[in-house]
Write a protein that holds these residues in place. Structure first.
Motif, mmCIF file in Angstrom:
data_model
loop_
_atom_site.group_PDB
_atom_site.id
_atom_site.type_symbol
_atom_site.label_atom_id
_atom_site.label_comp_id
_atom_site.label_asym_id
_atom_site.label_seq_id
_atom_site.Cartn_x
_atom_site.Cartn_y
_atom_site.Cartn_z
ATOM 1 N N GLN A 60 32.098 -5.830 -50.315
ATOM 2 C CA GLN A 60 33.329 -5.179 -50.761
ATOM 3 C C GLN A 60 33.871 -4.178 -49.741
ATOM 4 O OE1 GLN A 60 34.890 -6.199 -53.534
ATOM 5 N NE2 GLN A 60 33.235 -7.681 -53.737
ATOM 6 N N SER A 61 33.025 -3.748 -48.820
ATOM 7 C CA SER A 61 33.421 -2.728 -47.854
ATOM 8 C C SER A 61 34.142 -3.346 -46.663
ATOM 9 C CB SER A 61 32.187 -1.973 -47.361
ATOM 10 O OG SER A 61 32.563 -1.034 -46.377
ATOM 11 N N GLU A 62 35.114 -2.624 -46.152
ATOM 12 C CA GLU A 62 35.851 -3.077 -44.973
ATOM 13 C C GLU A 62 35.303 -2.456 -43.694
ATOM 14 O OE1 GLU A 62 40.015 -2.495 -45.552
ATOM 15 O OE2 GLU A 62 40.034 -3.643 -47.415
ATOM 16 N N LYS A 63 34.279 -1.605 -43.839
ATOM 17 C CA LYS A 63 33.703 -0.960 -42.661
ATOM 18 C C LYS A 63 32.174 -0.983 -42.775
ATOM 19 C CE LYS A 63 33.911 3.730 -44.579
ATOM 20 N NZ LYS A 63 32.512 4.089 -44.551
ATOM 21 N N PRO A 64 31.482 -0.805 -41.650
ATOM 22 C CA PRO A 64 30.021 -0.731 -41.699
ATOM 23 C C PRO A 64 29.566 0.446 -42.561
ATOM 24 C CG PRO A 64 30.772 -1.043 -39.442
ATOM 25 C CD PRO A 64 31.989 -0.756 -40.275
ATOM 26 N N LEU A 65 28.402 0.290 -43.195
ATOM 27 C CA LEU A 65 27.895 1.308 -44.114
ATOM 28 C C LEU A 65 26.497 1.766 -43.710
ATOM 29 C CD1 LEU A 65 28.838 -0.464 -47.472
ATOM 30 C CD2 LEU A 65 30.086 1.388 -46.352
ATOM 31 N N SER A 66 26.212 3.033 -43.951
ATOM 32 C CA SER A 66 24.865 3.576 -43.764
ATOM 33 C C SER A 66 24.136 3.533 -45.104
ATOM 34 C CB SER A 66 24.957 5.021 -43.276
ATOM 35 O OG SER A 66 25.501 5.849 -44.294
ATOM 36 N N SER A 67 22.847 3.809 -45.076
ATOM 37 C CA SER A 67 22.104 3.846 -46.337
ATOM 38 C C SER A 67 22.663 4.946 -47.241
ATOM 39 C CB SER A 67 20.611 4.040 -46.093
ATOM 40 O OG SER A 67 20.375 5.253 -45.419
ATOM 41 N N ASN A 68 23.117 6.046 -46.652
ATOM 42 C CA ASN A 68 23.719 7.122 -47.438
ATOM 43 C C ASN A 68 25.007 6.656 -48.117
ATOM 44 O OD1 ASN A 68 23.614 9.990 -48.235
ATOM 45 N ND2 ASN A 68 25.573 10.075 -47.144
ATOM 46 N N ASP A 69 25.815 5.852 -47.407
ATOM 47 C CA ASP A 69 27.040 5.302 -48.008
ATOM 48 C C ASP A 69 26.698 4.438 -49.225
ATOM 49 O OD1 ASP A 69 28.654 6.467 -46.002
ATOM 50 O OD2 ASP A 69 28.456 4.696 -44.724
ATOM 51 N N ILE A 70 25.631 3.658 -49.098
ATOM 52 C CA ILE A 70 25.198 2.795 -50.214
ATOM 53 C C ILE A 70 24.781 3.666 -51.397
ATOM 54 C CG2 ILE A 70 23.519 1.057 -50.972
ATOM 55 C CD1 ILE A 70 25.351 -0.121 -48.906
ATOM 56 N N TYR A 107 27.456 9.321 -38.335
ATOM 57 C CA TYR A 107 26.918 10.633 -38.659
ATOM 58 C C TYR A 107 26.869 10.833 -40.159
ATOM 59 C CZ TYR A 107 27.191 12.209 -33.838
ATOM 60 O OH TYR A 107 26.992 12.353 -32.507
ATOM 61 N N ASN A 108 25.760 11.398 -40.617
ATOM 62 C CA ASN A 108 25.619 11.833 -41.997
ATOM 63 C C ASN A 108 25.321 13.332 -41.904
ATOM 64 O OD1 ASN A 108 25.161 12.158 -44.697
ATOM 65 N ND2 ASN A 108 23.078 11.346 -44.629
ATOM 66 N N LYS A 109 26.299 14.128 -42.198
ATOM 67 C CA LYS A 109 26.254 15.569 -41.953
ATOM 68 C C LYS A 109 26.049 15.770 -40.453
ATOM 69 C CE LYS A 109 24.901 16.430 -46.608
ATOM 70 N NZ LYS A 109 23.883 16.562 -47.546
ATOM 71 N N ASN A 110 24.912 16.297 -40.019
ATOM 72 C CA ASN A 110 24.690 16.527 -38.588
ATOM 73 C C ASN A 110 23.720 15.523 -37.981
ATOM 74 O OD1 ASN A 110 26.396 18.713 -38.537
ATOM 75 N ND2 ASN A 110 24.776 20.183 -39.022
ATOM 76 N N ALA A 111 23.262 14.574 -38.755
ATOM 77 C CA ALA A 111 22.256 13.626 -38.270
ATOM 78 C C ALA A 111 22.886 12.277 -37.934
ATOM 79 C CB ALA A 111 21.182 13.429 -39.334
ATOM 80 N N LEU A 112 22.353 11.654 -36.894
ATOM 81 C CA LEU A 112 22.772 10.289 -36.560
ATOM 82 C C LEU A 112 22.169 9.326 -37.564
ATOM 83 C CD1 LEU A 112 22.457 9.972 -32.678
ATOM 84 C CD2 LEU A 112 24.487 9.602 -34.056
ATOM 85 N N THR A 113 22.911 8.314 -37.914
ATOM 86 C CA THR A 113 22.418 7.313 -38.854
ATOM 87 C C THR A 113 22.891 5.929 -38.428
ATOM 88 O OG1 THR A 113 22.337 6.695 -41.203
ATOM 89 C CG2 THR A 113 24.396 7.623 -40.403
#
Length: 120
Positions: free
Chosen positions: A19-29, A61-67
């Motif tokens: 359903q997403s139009e962009k790549p997602l991180s685990s945090n996005d999920i 980025y998720n806050k200040n961390a790379l993901t």
């Protein structure tokens, strides 16, 4: 490519990717499905990676961390097509053609058919 059946949780997470139009991180999920724990999301992502259903699409980025961010390697239509017999696929396509009222979709299908005929 042989495609495995997805478990309920794997399918739920793949639905979010599809359903997403962009790549997602685990945090996005986790934000899209707050009822699934972060540990479960990460475990399912690892499994989907090993099954080649998703791939690493880049870093974010998720806050200040790379993901890592992920995107699907297989579309929802390609996934379901692996479990349909030829007659069912034909019936689905024919039914779609009969029922659609969108001229643009029919023209796109005509172009696909024309291209496929030329390739054969």
């Amino acid at each position: 490519m042989k495609v495995s059946h997805l478990t309920k949780r794997e399918n739920e997470i793949m639905e979010i990717f599809w359903q997403s139009e962009k790549p997602l991180s685990s945090n996005d999920i986790c934000l899209e499905a707050p009822h699934i724990s972060k540990n479960t999301v990460q475990a399912v992502i690892r499994k989907l990676l090993s099954m080649n259903f998703i791939e690493i699409a880049g870093l974010g980025y998720n806050k200040n961390a790379l993901t890592r961010e992920f995107s699907p390697c297989i579309s929802q239509a390609e996934y379901f097509d692996n479990f349909l017999v030829r007659d069912t696929s034909f019936e689905l396509a024919a039914n779609f053609i009969r029922r659609t009222e969108d001229i643009n979709e029919l023209e796109q299908l005509e172009e696909l058919i024309r291209e496929r005929k030329e390739a054969l």
